[in-house]
Design a protein around this motif. Structure first.
Motif: not given
Length: 733
Positions: A10-15, A29-38, A84-91
């Motif tokens: 999502i957001g071309d970033r978070y897996r 959801y649990k996700a991975t941020d590959p840019n910051l590796r967290r 694409n119309g899906t709002y999300y917040m990364v915490m």
């Protein structure tokens, strides 16, 4: 939110990796941020709400408001966007359990939260909410479900889902459920404009529940509950729990005043009042009745405990050696034997009636000869069947046969075992449990001994690789725990004593309910060859070591793998949490001890000094020291703060397999593969006493949690108890 999000970006970033939870408004959801590796947590608005401009506006407000906050006790928001119309917040991804779950666990075991812990957590939330108030934000939904206790025991305020920015648009909470109404302030119920004093009321309800185990008001409907909040007087907390200080009761009353003007006016005021209570408790002598519950609760708890005890006794009696099985295997074997013999007997009849051969050439003599051979063939077949019946019957019996036990009651001494009493330690009794002891540990209340066992000679027995729970004082087997398929490597009790865990070479960790011996959960490790396990002190995590060199951190609540720790690919022989749960030590086959920070998985130290693979790494009870054993025949004691070596034992010519600190931290007990059990002074590493020599290999040694018993386990199935006998007077010092 559909499960189809798992595995997508999502957001071309978070897996996105796994669903953590969902409600009526969003899914997390649990996700991975590959840019910051967290690892991060992502909240996604449900599709039907994304079309509502009012709700989307409120969601944006929540993200923007919380993202501006920077406080150790408030969940951190990293990002907010739409895809694409899906709002999300990364915490930030938080590891721990909610206060709601913690209170539920305490209630289940008929316990209440210690006063000092309740005060500490409440003060932390005061500081977090007060910080938000200073930034013109009111939470408006403080309750146990929105407070997380992380792995370091810190309270984290979560979910500013209905946050109100002072001076901005006023949001109302409609359709309140019982779970929400229970913590709402009277002015919220009346749909009046609210300020920070509404949060003070909600935190007061939460504190009341932490202290008593139940909220002040309870009803079957949200409407009835709201009427009680508005009109009913506050139930006396001192009736629900004895030993509540007057100053604490006064603080709770003030926080739960129905009129906002009569409450604490700021979170700082409330925190100050609670700190004064802390100071009183620190200076006052301990009150043994502070953790008792109400009279009604005691009656209910006694009933529940009685029921559990009855179940355990019945289970234990059914498991005692010598008790007849529901179906006798011997009877089954006898039926097979009888059947085989009856076939032979029946087939003997044609031979006895057969025609005797004559010298005249005729087909009749040849027929008679064939008939004469038939009973011999059938008899041989019957004999083969009989042999197989006996063999498989024996295997069947062997598979069901429990180990032979010789148990005896173990009396609890009146004096603890430590460096001062080491010279008076004697054998208090021994058990023969009919199987090699691979691991042993006392339950937190010292009433049970848990073991991991093997019987390699019992090749087809279900009692080949198993664990046992043993009642120490009566000297009785409580239950066997079966299911592992390969050799046992380690075992541990959870800090609350409700779970027993066992690990095996089959790469499986099994979690068992101590109360009834039922299997709670199976964790299959993806890493080859488990070697060890340990529960975190706060009961949230389970760490495992492996031959692959990977330490796995699993969440006890669901068995999910949270994080892996790895320095290199050398095997990990042992894992051990520090007393406060902030550090994890691991003994490595590369001759070092690795120390990681649990909260972020960073390696804080690698202790070098052993000249051979490290077998054990154990923290002292206060967490200031770390003791290690190695195949180089030494025991080393390290200072945790700076990694310096304090001292090292010398003179051993055997490998030290296991070590354990006495609960007061003054003494180390060690067990060797040559059958030597020794006691050492921690302060200088001097040998205090050797308790036994030239027995079969010792595999394990452990102290009871109260320090009154020391136990050793050996490869020949001997469990020996040590302590101070009342018949031997202590020497004058």
């Amino acid at each position: 939110m559909p499960q189809s999000w798992i595995g997508k970006t999502i957001g071309d970033r978070y897996r996105i990796e796994a669903l953590l939870g969902q409600g009526g408004m969003s899914a997390v959801y649990k996700a991975t941020d590959p840019n910051l590796r967290r690892v991060v947590a992502i909240k996604l608005i449900h599709a039907h709400l994304s079309d509502d401009p009012n709700f989307v506006g409120r969601f944006k407000e929540e993200a923007a408001a919380v993202a501006r906050l920077r406080h150790a006790n408030i969940v951190q928001v990293h990002d907010f966007n739409v895809d694409n119309g899906t709002y999300y917040m990364v915490m930030e991804y938080l590891v721990g359990e909610t206060l709601q779950r913690r209170l539920k666990r305490l209630n289940t075991s008929a316990r209440t939260m210690p006063l000092d812990e309740a005060l500490r957590l409440c003060i932390q939330i005061c500081e977090a909410a007060g910080y938000a108030h200073d930034h013109e934000m009111v939470h408006r939904d403080i309750k146990p479900a929105n407070i997380l206790i992380n792995v370091n025991g810190q309270a984290i305020l979560m979910d500013f889902g209905i946050v109100k920015i002072m001076g901005g648009e006023y949001h109302t909470a409609t359709g309140a459920t019982i779970g929400t109404a229970m913590y709402m302030s009277p002015e919220q119920i009346r749909s009046e404009r609210v300020d920070e004093r509404a949060d003070i009321y909600s935190l007061g309800v939460t504190l009341y529940e932490m202290l008593s185990g139940q909220p002040p008001y309870a009803a079957d409907s949200a409407l009835t509950l709201m009427m009680m909040v508005l009109n009913d007087p506050l139930p006396d907390l001192r009736q629900a729990r004895r030993g509540i200080p007057e100053s604490l009761w006064a603080a709770v009353q003030k926080a739960l005043s129905k009129e906002p003007a009569e409450r604490f006016q700021t979170m700082a005021e409330m925190a100050t009042a609670l700190r004064q209570v802390q100071a009183e408790l620190t200076s006052a002598p301990p009150t043994p009745t502070t953790t008792q519950v109400s009279e009604n609760a005691v009656v209910q708890t006694t009933t529940a405990i009685a029921g559990d005890t009855l179940t355990e006794v019945e289970f234990a009696e059914a498991s005692q050696p010598g008790q007849p099985a529901p179906v006798s295997p011997a009877a089954g074997v006898q039926r097979v034997k009888d059947k085989a013999l009856s076939v032979t007997t029946v087939q003997d009849t044609p031979a006895e009636a057969g025609v005797m051969p004559t010298p005249i050439e005729s087909p009749i003599p040849r027929v008679a000869t064939k008939k004469a051979k038939r009973p011999i063939v059938l008899a041989a077949i019957g004999l083969v069947i009989l042999v197989f019946a006996v063999i498989f019957g024996g295997l069947y019996l062997n598979a069901r046969k429990t180990p032979e036990l010789q148990l005896a009651p173990i009396s609890r001494p009146a004096i603890p075992v430590n460096a001062q009493t080491a010279q008076q330690v004697v054998s208090l009794g021994r058990w023969e449990i009919g199987s090699s002891v691979q691991a042993l540990i006392f339950s937190p209340d010292s009433s049970l001994l848990g073991t991991a066992n093997e019987r390699y000679e019992a090749r087809f027995s279900k009692y080949r690789f198993f664990s046992g729970l043993w009642q120490v004082q009566p000297g009785r087997l409580q239950t066997y725990l079966l299911g592992h398929e390969l050799g046992m490597v380690d075992a541990d009790f959870s800090p609350d004593g409700q779970i027993f865990s066992s690990a095996s070479d089959d790469n499986v960790v099994m979690l068992w309910r101590v109360a009834d011996g039922s299997l709670m959960r199976k964790i299959e490790s993806p890493y080859g060859g488990l070697t060890s396990l340990d529960f975190s002190p706060n009961n949230l995590l389970l760490a495992t070591g492996s031959w692959d060199g990977v330490v796995g951190l699993y969440q006890v609540s669901d068995g999910n793998l949270l994080r892996t720790l790895q320095q290199d690919y050398e095997p990990i022989s042992d894992v051990n949490f520090s007393a406060d749960g902030t550090l994890l030590a691991a003994g490595s086959k590369d001759n070092s001890i690795l120390v990681w920070k649990v909260s972020d998985g960073s390696l804080t130290r690698a202790l070098q000094g052993h000249s051979a693979p490290v077998l054990k790494a154990v923290f002292s009870p206060d967490g200031s020291l770390l003791a290690s054993t190695s195949e180089d025949y030494t025991i080393k004691v390290w200072q945790v703060s700076d990694g310096s070596l304090l001292h090292s034992t010398t003179g051993y010519t055997e490998t030290v397999i296991d070590i354990a600190f006495s609960p007061d931290g003054s003494m180390l007990a060690s067990a060797t593969d040559g059958g030597k059990l020794s006691l050492w002074q921690v302060s200088d590493g001097s040998l205090l006493r050797t308790l036994n020599e030239n027995l079969d290999d010792f595999y394990n040694v452990a102290f009871s949690s109260d320090g009154y018993l020391l136990v050793s386990g050996s490869v020949d199935g001997i469990v020996q108890f040590w302590g101070i006998s009342e018949a031997i007077p202590l020497e004058e010092k």
